[in-house]
Design an enzyme around this catalytic site. Structure first.
Site, PDB file in Angstrom:
ATOM      1  N   PRO A   1       0.789  -1.234   0.000  1.00 19.74           N
ATOM      2  CA  PRO A   1       0.000   0.000   0.000  1.00 19.74           C
ATOM      3  C   PRO A   1       0.825   1.290   0.000  1.00 19.74           C
ATOM      4  CG  PRO A   1       0.033  -0.913   2.202  1.00 19.74           C
ATOM      5  CD  PRO A   1       0.768  -1.893   1.326  1.00 19.74           C
ATOM      6  N   CYS A   2       1.498   1.552  -1.119  1.00 15.86           N
ATOM      7  CA  CYS A   2       2.302   2.769  -1.205  1.00 15.86           C
ATOM      8  C   CYS A   2       1.432   4.022  -1.181  1.00 15.86           C
ATOM      9  CB  CYS A   2       3.182   2.739  -2.453  1.00 15.86           C
ATOM     10  SG  CYS A   2       2.279   2.504  -3.991  1.00 15.86           S
TER      11      CYS A   2
END
Length: 220
Positions: free
Chosen positions: A189-190
């Protein structure tokens, strides 16, 4: 430095007739040093990469989510790509162009269940994403990506905070670069990483999409 060399070798492999020349021009001191890390760095042998993934078998499909089209692809080892886009045909073309030599398998009914699981993780971010991943990168990128997976849904962390968590407090810019090269949206989950001032900064698949993902996770 390793990430920069890996980026350079990808570019040289695509445009240089000789694999050996591409390796040296990218900054590697020897063939042996590069070949020892090639599977983790570019995901396959240099020759296979130059030839668009020859010998690699990849299943893929496109689904629809609340934040646009989603292309999901997987090798036999796990999910290797999750990409967002506005045009499903463009997503497929770009993917096919990148891996023109691979054995690409679409319209696989069984794989459709995997795509549904990925879309479920987008729509219901509180559920655990436990599909196996097959992501390749440098040791530094893997440290960053692992740290990103510890950020709970509904919260964010800064690039500086992530740099501190992996033990390299001065590497915020390198952390941002690792986020930008993340091949599997949502699974890593950048989108949960922001600037020190809270600004959303850039996102590989568009800032508005990043904003929408964060709003959904926050329950807005």
């Amino acid at each position: 430095a390793a990430a920069h060399r890996a980026d350079r070798v990808r570019a040289h492999l695509a445009n240089t007739p000789s694999v050996t020349r591409a390796i040296y021009e990218a900054g590697y001191g020897s063939n042996g040093r590069f070949y020892a890390t090639a599977p983790e760095t570019i995901g396959m042998t240099p020759t296979a990469y130059r030839e668009g993934g020859v010998g690699t078998r990849i299943r893929f499909a496109v689904g629809q989510s609340s934040v646009g089209s989603v292309l999901v692809a997987a090798t036999e080892r796990g999910i290797c790509a999750i990409r967002f886009g506005d045009d499903p045909e463009a997503l497929v073309r770009d993917f096919q162009d990148q891996f023109a030599g691979a054995e690409l398998i679409g319209n696989d009914e069984a794989f459709g269940r995997t795509v549904a699981t990925v879309i479920g993780a987008i729509e219901e971010p509180d559920q655990r994403f436990d599909l196996p991943l097959d992501v390749r990168g440098t040791a530094f990128q893997h440290r960053v990506w692992q740290a990103l997976r510890t950020i709970p849904a509904g919260t964010t962390a800064t690039y500086t905070e992530i740099a501190g968590r992996i033990g390299t407090p001065g590497s915020a810019r390198a952390v941002a670069r690792a986020c930008a090269t993340n091949p599997v949206a949502v699974a890593i989950p950048c989108h949960r990483v922001v600037r020190q001032d809270g600004d959303l900064a850039g996102y590989r698949w568009g800032v508005e999409r990043k904003r929408a993902l964060l709003a959904r996770e926050a329950g807005d």
